[in-house]
Design an enzyme around this catalytic site. Structure first.
Site, PDB file in Angstrom:
ATOM      1  N   GLY A  11       0.816  -1.261  -0.026  1.00 22.71           N
ATOM      2  CA  GLY A  11       0.078  -0.093   0.016  1.00 22.71           C
ATOM      3  C   GLY A  11       0.868   1.293   0.087  1.00 22.71           C
ATOM      4  N   GLY A  13      -0.556   4.453   0.118  1.00 24.07           N
ATOM      5  CA  GLY A  13      -1.118   5.500   0.796  1.00 24.07           C
ATOM      6  C   GLY A  13      -0.554   6.227   1.619  1.00 24.07           C
ATOM      7  CG  PHE A  14      -2.251   9.681   3.608  1.00 21.51           C
ATOM      8  CD1 PHE A  14      -1.589  10.686   3.260  1.00 21.51           C
ATOM      9  CD2 PHE A  14      -3.611   9.402   3.007  1.00 21.51           C
ATOM     10  CE1 PHE A  14      -2.173  11.874   2.567  1.00 21.51           C
ATOM     11  CE2 PHE A  14      -4.142  10.634   2.278  1.00 21.51           C
ATOM     12  CZ  PHE A  14      -3.368  11.864   1.921  1.00 21.51           C
ATOM     13  N   GLY A  15      -0.305   5.759   4.933  1.00 24.04           N
ATOM     14  CA  GLY A  15       0.496   4.991   5.821  1.00 24.04           C
ATOM     15  C   GLY A  15       1.671   4.284   5.200  1.00 24.04           C
ATOM     16  CB  VAL A  79      -0.968  -8.188  -1.995  1.00 24.44           C
ATOM     17  CG1 VAL A  79      -1.049  -9.241  -0.864  1.00 24.44           C
ATOM     18  CG2 VAL A  79       0.401  -7.514  -1.971  1.00 24.44           C
ATOM     19  CD  GLU A 170     -14.881  16.714   1.919  1.00 28.09           C
ATOM     20  OE1 GLU A 170     -14.162  17.234   2.620  1.00 28.09           O
ATOM     21  OE2 GLU A 170     -14.771  16.007   0.820  1.00 28.09           O
ATOM     22  CG  ASP A 299      -8.419   4.763   6.839  1.00 28.85           C
ATOM     23  OD1 ASP A 299      -7.699   5.271   7.290  1.00 28.85           O
ATOM     24  OD2 ASP A 299      -8.805   5.072   5.562  1.00 28.85           O
ATOM     25  CB  ALA A 314      -4.648  11.916   5.624  1.00 32.70           C
TER      26      ALA A 314
HETATM   27  C1  LIG Z   1     -13.174  10.351  -0.456  1.00 33.39           C
HETATM   28  C2  LIG Z   1     -12.252  10.414   1.000  1.00 33.39           C
HETATM   29  C3  LIG Z   1     -12.254  11.584   1.389  1.00 33.39           C
HETATM   30  C4  LIG Z   1     -11.477  11.719   2.399  1.00 33.39           C
HETATM   31  N1  LIG Z   1     -11.012  13.018   3.023  1.00 33.39           N
HETATM   32  C5  LIG Z   1     -10.156  12.866   4.271  1.00 33.39           C
HETATM   33  C6  LIG Z   1      -9.892  14.487   4.674  1.00 33.39           C
HETATM   34  O1  LIG Z   1     -10.398  15.425   4.463  1.00 33.39           O
HETATM   35  N2  LIG Z   1      -8.987  14.315   5.899  1.00 33.39           N
HETATM   36  C7  LIG Z   1      -8.328  13.259   6.358  1.00 33.39           C
HETATM   37  O2  LIG Z   1      -7.376  13.231   7.359  1.00 33.39           O
HETATM   38  N3  LIG Z   1      -8.631  12.053   5.855  1.00 33.39           N
HETATM   39  C8  LIG Z   1      -9.665  11.827   4.666  1.00 33.39           C
HETATM   40  N4  LIG Z   1      -9.851  10.788   4.437  1.00 33.39           N
HETATM   41  C9  LIG Z   1      -9.279   9.415   5.096  1.00 33.39           C
HETATM   42  C10 LIG Z   1      -7.782   9.148   4.376  1.00 33.39           C
HETATM   43  O3  LIG Z   1      -7.764   9.229   3.018  1.00 33.39           O
HETATM   44  C11 LIG Z   1      -7.375   7.876   4.893  1.00 33.39           C
HETATM   45  O4  LIG Z   1      -7.502   7.692   6.383  1.00 33.39           O
HETATM   46  C12 LIG Z   1      -6.080   7.611   4.359  1.00 33.39           C
HETATM   47  O5  LIG Z   1      -5.832   7.542   3.246  1.00 33.39           O
HETATM   48  C13 LIG Z   1      -5.722   6.195   5.253  1.00 33.39           C
HETATM   49  O6  LIG Z   1      -4.315   5.789   4.661  1.00 33.39           O
HETATM   50  P1  LIG Z   1      -3.874   4.376   4.541  1.00 33.39           P
HETATM   51  O7  LIG Z   1      -2.371   4.327   4.071  1.00 33.39           O
HETATM   52  O8  LIG Z   1      -4.524   3.612   5.598  1.00 33.39           O
HETATM   53  O9  LIG Z   1      -5.053   3.887   3.203  1.00 33.39           O
HETATM   54  P2  LIG Z   1      -4.750   4.623   1.776  1.00 33.39           P
HETATM   55  O10 LIG Z   1      -4.496   5.857   1.714  1.00 33.39           O
HETATM   56  O11 LIG Z   1      -6.538   4.355   1.409  1.00 33.39           O
HETATM   57  O12 LIG Z   1      -3.806   3.628   0.830  1.00 33.39           O
HETATM   58  C14 LIG Z   1      -4.048   2.162   0.575  1.00 33.39           C
HETATM   59  C15 LIG Z   1      -3.311   1.996  -0.527  1.00 33.39           C
HETATM   60  O13 LIG Z   1      -3.331   0.511  -0.623  1.00 33.39           O
HETATM   61  C16 LIG Z   1      -3.360   0.032  -2.014  1.00 33.39           C
HETATM   62  N5  LIG Z   1      -3.995  -1.242  -1.998  1.00 33.39           N
HETATM   63  C17 LIG Z   1      -5.276  -1.559  -1.424  1.00 33.39           C
HETATM   64  N6  LIG Z   1      -5.017  -3.150  -1.432  1.00 33.39           N
HETATM   65  C18 LIG Z   1      -4.193  -3.332  -1.805  1.00 33.39           C
HETATM   66  C19 LIG Z   1      -3.599  -4.907  -2.574  1.00 33.39           C
HETATM   67  N7  LIG Z   1      -4.506  -6.012  -2.315  1.00 33.39           N
HETATM   68  N8  LIG Z   1      -2.598  -4.946  -3.107  1.00 33.39           N
HETATM   69  C20 LIG Z   1      -1.874  -3.875  -3.358  1.00 33.39           C
HETATM   70  N9  LIG Z   1      -2.260  -2.502  -3.170  1.00 33.39           N
HETATM   71  C21 LIG Z   1      -3.423  -2.364  -2.408  1.00 33.39           C
HETATM   72  C22 LIG Z   1      -4.353   1.294  -2.633  1.00 33.39           C
HETATM   73  O14 LIG Z   1      -4.240   1.173  -3.931  1.00 33.39           O
HETATM   74  C23 LIG Z   1      -3.810   2.208  -1.944  1.00 33.39           C
HETATM   75  O15 LIG Z   1      -2.778   3.167  -2.598  1.00 33.39           O
HETATM   76  C24 LIG Z   1     -10.749  10.517   3.130  1.00 33.39           C
HETATM   77  C25 LIG Z   1     -11.097   9.282   2.457  1.00 33.39           C
HETATM   78  C26 LIG Z   1     -11.846   9.025   1.373  1.00 33.39           C
HETATM   79  C27 LIG Z   1     -11.832   8.179   0.630  1.00 33.39           C
END
Ligand SMILES: Cc1cc2nc3c(=O)[nH]c(=O)nc-3n(C[C@H](O)[C@H](O)[C@H](O)COP(=O)(O)OP(=O)(O)OC[C@H]3O[C@@H](n4cnc5c(N)ncnc54)[C@H](O)[C@@H]3O)c2cc1C
Length: 419
Positions: A11, A13-15, A79, A170, A299, A314
């Site tokens: 992943g 994303g932010f984490g 994955v 929003e 998340d 995030a």
């Molecule tokens: C529409 C929306 C608006 C939001 N607005 C806000 C806000 O205003 N402020 C705020 O703080 N937070 C906001 N959030 C929440 C914030 O985006 C999440 O809390 C944050 O992205 C969590 O980070 P993460 O790294 O856990 O997951 P994510 O950022 O979701 O990253 C997960 C990553 O894992 C990858 N992935 C998933 N499954 C697989 C797999 N099986 N194999 C390979 N890759 C995979 C995905 O492609 C993705 O890139 C919002 C979320 C959404 C959906």
């Protein structure tokens, strides 16, 4: 290289991205796997769904973001299975072994057991989702313009947003603005200002994670923009010609879904004790109880601090990513890591142009000042100078003109989402 520990991050994303960056100076080899090639700034995804911003404004290729970090390689792959017993991960394109595993695959929305609603009520999680939503909204106005029957025409001008969390609020506020201002004067057979925007929430207030006074302020600001807010009303049916809300039916072709949280399905492979949303319970150092070499962050993890859950936002994911990097460094150096602590810097939500609410650890702001605060924070946290600049220019332009530049219809039709 053979003795260098291999850190596998699933992943970007932010984490995951923050974990990879925080390991830049640690003697490890990192593989960052993501099924998409980009890091996405989800907080501004609603702007792509409502034609205010373009995809590259809020996303950047992971390969580019990490190009200068020699100890990391990026792999575009999905994955499927994690085998913690053998420390092996199975992907579409092969297998990978690890010494440390960081699972950061996030969460998405859920239809509470009604997955068939997804076809007619698209949610918002990825850029593809945003394109589907944008198309659905823009095509509804086009269909209304073509329609000569008044009842059928009105049904194209009804928009129902389900879920009054930040994303639902929003979307509702921005749609109201589009109908009242952006599209004015562009149609010949309809007045876009006749559009009705309904925001439906089963709970008692909008923005439930905000203090009650800010929820009330947000509701007032939405109503001022022309949004009809329905609280305490659950959706019981959705199809392509309408939605059932609180026992009555609204004829519409445009239901947008912004409710519920479902963690990435990989979580259930890691624990038998996931919560109802599928989030994985972790130790104070964010590792799995029986596998100190496996970390779950963002998340996908459920973390409780001072009796309250750490929110799925995030900043929490970034802090967890940076924290597990220190744990890995400490473990390699033979030190005992301190437990994770989440630092809450505040909670922001925008409602529309010049309308927002902000809770800064008890300091409550709403209206114009909150909106400026929200805008500056979001531009600041966007990744990349180019993105900050283009978003600022786009916003300044639409602020003065009410126009939204990304109104081109292309891509899949909304009903193709399951295909
Ligand atoms: C529409 C929306 C608006 C939001 N607005 C806000 C806000 O205003 N402020 C705020 O703080 N937070 C906001 N959030 C929440 C914030 O985006 C999440 O809390 C944050 O992205 C969590 O980070 P993460 O790294 O856990 O997951 P994510 O950022 O979701 O990253 C997960 C990553 O894992 C990858 N992935 C998933 N499954 C697989 C797999 N099986 N194999 C390979 N890759 C995979 C995905 O492609 C993705 O890139 C919002 C979320 C959404 C959906």
């Amino acid at each position: 290289m053979a003795d260098t520990p291999h850190v596998l991050i699933i992943g970007g994303g932010f984490g995951g991205l923050w974990a990879a960056r925080a390991l830049a100076r640690t003697p490890v080899h990192i593989t960052l796997v993501d099924r998409s090639n980009h890091h996405l700034f989800q907080p501004l995804l609603y702007q792509v769904a409502t034609a205010g911003l373009s995809a590259p404004d809020i996303a950047a290729p992971l390969r580019h973001l990490l190009r200068g970090q020699q100890n990391v390689e990026v792999r575009l792959d999905e994955v499927r299975t994690i085998d913690t017993a053998t420390r092996r991960v199975m992907l579409d394109g092969g297998t990978l072994d690890y010494d440390f595993l960081i699972v950061a695959t996030g969460a998405t929305h859920t239809y509470f057991g009604h997955d068939d609603w997804a076809r007619d009520a698209p949610g918002l999680k990825t850029l593809d989702d945003a394109f589907v939503m944008r198309r659905k909204v823009l095509e509804a106005f086009e269909a209304a313009e073509r329609e000569s029957d008044p009842a059928a025409r009105s049904s194209w001008l009804e928009f129902v947003i389900v879920g009054a969390g930040p994303t639902g609020v929003e979307l509702a506020g921005t749609l109201a603005e589009i109908a009242r201002h952006t599209l004015r004067d562009e149609f010949r057979h309809i007045d876009p200002r006749d559009a009705r925007i309904h925001l439906v929430e089963a709970g008692p207030r909008v923005l439930p994670s905000m203090p009650e006074s800010l929820s009330a302020s947000a509701k007032r600001q939405l109503e001022k923009l022309g949004v009809e807010v329905h609280l305490g009303e659950a959706v019981t049916a959705v199809d392509d010609v309408g939605v059932e809300v609180g026992g009555r039916r609204i004829a519409t072709h445009s239901v947008l879904w912004a409710a519920g949280v479902a963690a990435s399905p990989l979580g259930r492979q890691l624990s038998d004790h996931c919560d109802r949303a599928g989030r994985v319970p972790v130790q104070p150092d964010l590792s799995l109880p029986d596998h100190p070499e496996v970390f779950v962050i963002g998340d996908l993890a459920t973390v409780t601090q001072d009796g309250k859950p750490v929110p799925g936002i995030a900043p929490a994911a970034k802090q967890m990513g940076a924290y597990v990097a220190t744990v890995i460094r400490d473990r390699i150096a033979g030190r005992t890591p301190k437990p994770f602590r989440y630092h809450d810097y505040g909670n922001l939500a925008t409602i529309g142009r010049m309308a927002a609410v902000v809770d800064l650890r008890g300091l409550h702001l709403s209206g114009l000042i909150a909106w400026w605060f929200w805008l500056i924070a979001h531009v600041f946290f966007l990744i990349g100078f180019r993105n900050r600049l283009t978003v600022l220019i786009d916003w300044a332009w639409s602020y003065w003109t009410y126009k939204r530049h990304a109104r081109i219809i292309f891509g899949r039709r909304p009903r193709d989402t399951t295909g």
